[in-house]
Design a protein around this motif. Structure first.
Motif, PDB file in Angstrom:
ATOM      1  N   GLU A  11       0.816  -1.171  -0.106  1.00  0.00           N
ATOM      2  CA  GLU A  11       0.099  -0.016   0.015  1.00  0.00           C
ATOM      3  C   GLU A  11       0.668   1.343   0.077  1.00  0.00           C
ATOM      4  N   TRP A  12       2.138   1.186  -0.200  1.00  0.00           N
ATOM      5  CA  TRP A  12       3.046   2.301  -0.359  1.00  0.00           C
ATOM      6  C   TRP A  12       2.841   2.955  -1.562  1.00  0.00           C
ATOM      7  N   PRO A  13       2.940   4.088  -1.664  1.00  0.00           N
ATOM      8  CA  PRO A  13       3.005   4.909  -2.919  1.00  0.00           C
ATOM      9  C   PRO A  13       4.077   4.835  -3.457  1.00  0.00           C
ATOM     10  N   PRO A  14       4.913   5.333  -4.659  1.00  0.00           N
ATOM     11  CA  PRO A  14       6.262   5.510  -4.933  1.00  0.00           C
ATOM     12  C   PRO A  14       7.155   6.428  -4.119  1.00  0.00           C
ATOM     13  N   ILE A  15       7.708   6.247  -3.094  1.00  0.00           N
ATOM     14  CA  ILE A  15       8.272   7.229  -2.168  1.00  0.00           C
ATOM     15  C   ILE A  15       9.070   8.231  -2.538  1.00  0.00           C
ATOM     16  N   ALA A  16       9.962   7.855  -3.604  1.00  0.00           N
ATOM     17  CA  ALA A  16      10.943   8.985  -4.070  1.00  0.00           C
ATOM     18  C   ALA A  16      10.262   9.853  -4.828  1.00  0.00           C
ATOM     19  N   LYS A  17       9.118   9.492  -5.876  1.00  0.00           N
ATOM     20  CA  LYS A  17       8.410  10.381  -6.776  1.00  0.00           C
ATOM     21  C   LYS A  17       7.668  11.391  -5.716  1.00  0.00           C
ATOM     22  N   VAL A  18       7.067  10.822  -4.792  1.00  0.00           N
ATOM     23  CA  VAL A  18       6.053  11.697  -4.124  1.00  0.00           C
ATOM     24  C   VAL A  18       6.807  12.818  -3.242  1.00  0.00           C
ATOM     25  N   HIS A  19       7.758  12.064  -2.582  1.00  0.00           N
ATOM     26  CA  HIS A  19       8.805  13.111  -1.755  1.00  0.00           C
ATOM     27  C   HIS A  19       9.388  14.334  -2.788  1.00  0.00           C
ATOM     28  N   PHE A  20       9.997  14.020  -3.751  1.00  0.00           N
ATOM     29  CA  PHE A  20      10.296  14.891  -4.520  1.00  0.00           C
ATOM     30  C   PHE A  20       9.399  15.802  -5.258  1.00  0.00           C
ATOM     31  N   ALA A  21       8.356  15.405  -5.631  1.00  0.00           N
ATOM     32  CA  ALA A  21       7.059  16.058  -6.023  1.00  0.00           C
ATOM     33  C   ALA A  21       6.685  17.349  -5.048  1.00  0.00           C
ATOM     34  N   PHE A  22       6.343  16.877  -3.927  1.00  0.00           N
ATOM     35  CA  PHE A  22       6.107  17.490  -2.705  1.00  0.00           C
ATOM     36  C   PHE A  22       7.155  18.609  -2.376  1.00  0.00           C
ATOM     37  N   GLN A  23       8.540  18.098  -2.295  1.00  0.00           N
ATOM     38  CA  GLN A  23       9.493  19.061  -2.005  1.00  0.00           C
ATOM     39  C   GLN A  23       9.477  20.250  -3.124  1.00  0.00           C
ATOM     40  N   LEU A  24       9.348  19.942  -4.384  1.00  0.00           N
ATOM     41  CA  LEU A  24       9.342  20.705  -5.249  1.00  0.00           C
ATOM     42  C   LEU A  24       8.159  21.892  -5.385  1.00  0.00           C
ATOM     43  N   MET A  25       6.941  21.439  -5.029  1.00  0.00           N
ATOM     44  CA  MET A  25       5.843  22.190  -4.688  1.00  0.00           C
ATOM     45  C   MET A  25       5.960  22.899  -3.466  1.00  0.00           C
ATOM     46  N   VAL A  26       6.483  22.428  -2.444  1.00  0.00           N
ATOM     47  CA  VAL A  26       6.846  23.374  -1.309  1.00  0.00           C
ATOM     48  C   VAL A  26       7.895  24.611  -1.695  1.00  0.00           C
ATOM     49  N   GLY A  27       9.007  24.042  -2.320  1.00  0.00           N
ATOM     50  CA  GLY A  27      10.091  25.163  -2.482  1.00  0.00           C
ATOM     51  C   GLY A  27       9.488  26.045  -3.425  1.00  0.00           C
ATOM     52  N   THR A  28       8.860  25.854  -4.722  1.00  0.00           N
ATOM     53  CA  THR A  28       8.727  26.807  -5.516  1.00  0.00           C
ATOM     54  C   THR A  28       7.397  27.580  -4.945  1.00  0.00           C
ATOM     55  N   GLY A  29       6.436  27.186  -3.982  1.00  0.00           N
ATOM     56  CA  GLY A  29       5.559  27.815  -3.601  1.00  0.00           C
ATOM     57  C   GLY A  29       6.015  28.845  -2.392  1.00  0.00           C
ATOM     58  N   THR A  30       7.121  28.499  -1.620  1.00  0.00           N
ATOM     59  CA  THR A  30       7.941  29.294  -0.678  1.00  0.00           C
ATOM     60  C   THR A  30       8.515  30.622  -1.273  1.00  0.00           C
ATOM     61  N   THR A  31       9.233  30.223  -2.477  1.00  0.00           N
ATOM     62  CA  THR A  31       9.793  31.225  -3.142  1.00  0.00           C
ATOM     63  C   THR A  31       8.910  32.440  -3.632  1.00  0.00           C
ATOM     64  N   MET A  32       7.704  31.770  -4.277  1.00  0.00           N
ATOM     65  CA  MET A  32       6.833  32.638  -4.718  1.00  0.00           C
ATOM     66  C   MET A  32       6.183  33.531  -3.769  1.00  0.00           C
ATOM     67  N   GLY A  42       2.210  19.854  -7.510  1.00  0.00           N
ATOM     68  CA  GLY A  42       1.121  19.568  -6.525  1.00  0.00           C
ATOM     69  C   GLY A  42       0.278  18.302  -7.090  1.00  0.00           C
ATOM     70  N   TRP A  43      -0.040  18.471  -8.359  1.00  0.00           N
ATOM     71  CA  TRP A  43      -1.002  17.576  -8.930  1.00  0.00           C
ATOM     72  C   TRP A  43      -0.220  16.194  -8.682  1.00  0.00           C
ATOM     73  N   LEU A  44       0.928  16.143  -9.273  1.00  0.00           N
ATOM     74  CA  LEU A  44       1.756  14.839  -9.128  1.00  0.00           C
ATOM     75  C   LEU A  44       1.719  14.181  -7.826  1.00  0.00           C
ATOM     76  N   THR A  45       1.991  14.981  -6.806  1.00  0.00           N
ATOM     77  CA  THR A  45       1.862  14.538  -5.474  1.00  0.00           C
ATOM     78  C   THR A  45       0.652  14.256  -5.056  1.00  0.00           C
ATOM     79  N   THR A  46      -0.542  14.717  -5.540  1.00  0.00           N
ATOM     80  CA  THR A  46      -1.741  13.989  -5.076  1.00  0.00           C
ATOM     81  C   THR A  46      -2.021  12.608  -5.838  1.00  0.00           C
ATOM     82  N   GLU A  47      -1.742  12.698  -7.255  1.00  0.00           N
ATOM     83  CA  GLU A  47      -1.968  11.449  -7.736  1.00  0.00           C
ATOM     84  C   GLU A  47      -0.957  10.195  -7.432  1.00  0.00           C
TER      85      GLU A  47
END
Length: 450
Positions: free
Chosen positions: A308-329, A370-375
């Motif tokens: 039941e684990w999602p693809p950990i590396a993909k989810v983690h990287f996508a989430f970090q990218l979302m948070v990082g770009t969001g913080t910059t903006m 963010g969409w990739l993180t969700t899916e």
């Protein structure tokens, strides 16, 4: 392999469509704001801007309609078990989205062709209806995705759902967090992109009054959404921590259950050793993020079955990218507003224009991440806890052929859209016919956008 191609085709279609859908939601609002500014000031530059935005909306609406139609077919053809079994549960928001889409199309036609044929008030009303209908369309579609992440409104059985309540399914526990997060992301991505485009032109042609005023329309929406989105994201993260704890653990590559759990910034998740190497940890921050308690227990991935684990590396990287770009903006928005209130004018120095130019694409990057993180975070479920993705895919083989065909089609459409939008912007550059029937370079001196 067919499951991989089905997921890849759906992912490609959605990644392509979401950009045009976001622009179709936000550009009408910017268009209406330009109209209101024109009515208040009588400035022909804002009339020209509203015309340009209306044409851009029409282009993006057409491409969004095509890609959205493809998606509706793909739902039935690639995922027949999902639609065949749960169509009665999620059919209502799809029907309402169709109504909103047709409403938007009707009023967009009135706005485009009725500018000099109907009263100014009715013309403005049609623009407002385009903006509201576009937002409603995205709202109803996002309700379907919220259902897939947190299903409600039915009783599951081995033979399918019973006791179906379509309204309860449509407004499940996740609806408010996910729809608000999505809609704000659409406005933010489009406003940042528009600000970046006009910042680029102003760096090359500082005397263009038209682009300075266009920037003054984009910046307020960009700043407001950039500061609002982290607050909505925090509420969304707290909901995920309770409703989808395995997904929440994957976001942070959090393997071990712990009290006072730290947040991991960056790092490389290693599933085999259940560690995240090279991460910068902030003590107790994950417990605060999840439960507003520095000593709260946060479940790790090891608490859940491995299948039941999602693809950990993909989810983690996508989430970090979302948070990082969001913080910059958000930081750029805060600085811009500080300078705006200090100087009583929107900042237009070269450094700030360069900052907005460089950050212009970040809204789209954050939205896609963010969409990739969700899916990715919902996998291996297509409906969380109810139906697995592998059980919903079509049994029809050779899905590689449609995947590559649609990849080429989307590439062609993307090139054509960029070409048409570049022509729209180029028509406002010095040397071309500018706002109010004169060249924008003819202004005696640059004016500050208030």
């Amino acid at each position: 392999m067919d499951l991989l191609y089905a997921r890849a085709q759906m992912g490609l279609s959605l990644a392509f469509h979401i950009v045009f859908a976001a622009a179709g939601i936000a550009l009408p609002l910017l268009m209406v704001l330009s109209d209101l500014k024109a009515r208040r000031t009588g400035d022909a530059h804002y009339v020209t801007l509203s015309r340009k935005l209306a044409k851009g909306t029409a282009i993006l609406f057409a491409v969004g309609a095509v890609s959205g139609t493809v998606l509706s077919f793909e739902l039935g053809l690639l995922w027949p078990e999902l639609m065949g079994t749960y169509g009665e549960v999620i059919g209502l928001p799809f029907a309402l989205e169709g109504t909103a889409f047709f409403t938007e199309a009707v009023f967009l036609g009135i706005y485009l062709y009725g500018r000099d044929r109907i009263s100014p008030s009715l013309h403005l009303f049609s623009g407002v209806m385009v903006a509201l209908s576009g937002a409603a369309s995205a709202f109803f579609v996002t309700l379907v995705n919220a259902f897939m992440n947190h299903p409600a409104g039915f009783t599951p059985t081995p033979h399918g759902p019973v006791d179906v309540d379509p309204v309860a399914a449509m407004f499940g526990p996740s609806w408010l967090h996910q729809t608000s997060h999505t809609l704000v992301a659409c406005y933010q991505a489009s406003a940042f992109a528009m600000a970046g485009i006009h910042a680029l032109v102003l760096l090359r042609h500082p005397g263009s009054t038209f682009h300075r005023k266009a920037l003054s329309i984009a910046l307020p929406l960009a700043c407001a959404t950039a500061l609002l989105q982290p607050l909505i994201g925090d509420l969304s993260a707290k909901h995920v921590a309770t409703a989808q704890p395995v997904k929440f653990a994957a976001l942070e590559a959090h393997f071990e259950t712990a009290r006072g759990a730290p947040i991991s910034l960056g790092g490389l998740p290693d599933v085999e050793t259940a560690t995240t190497r090279y991460a910068l940890e902030i003590p107790k921050a994950l417990s605060i993020l999840a439960f507003n308690d520095p000593d709260a227990e946060v479940k790790g991935l090891k608490e859940f079955p491995r299948d039941e684990w999602p693809p950990i590396a993909k989810v983690h990287f996508a989430f970090q990218l979302m948070v990082g770009t969001g913080t910059t903006m958000a930081l750029l928005a805060a600085l811009t507003l500080f300078l705006r209130f200090r100087r009583k004018a929107w900042p237009d120095g070269r450094r700030m224009l360069w900052a907005w130019l460089l950050c212009g694409p970040l809204g789209v990057v954050a939205m896609e991440a963010g969409w990739l993180t969700t899916e990715w975070g919902r996998q291996p479920w297509i409906i969380h806890g109810v139906m697995r993705t592998a059980d919903a895919v079509t049994p029809v083989p050779h899905l590689a052929a449609p995947f590559w065909t649609f990849t080429l089609v989307y590439a062609f459409l993307g090139v054509m859209v960029v070409f048409l939008l570049v022509r729209q912007v180029a028509g406002t550059l010095p040397g071309h016919e500018g706002a109010g029937g004169h060249d924008a370079h003819d202004d005696p001196e640059p004016s500050h956008a208030h």
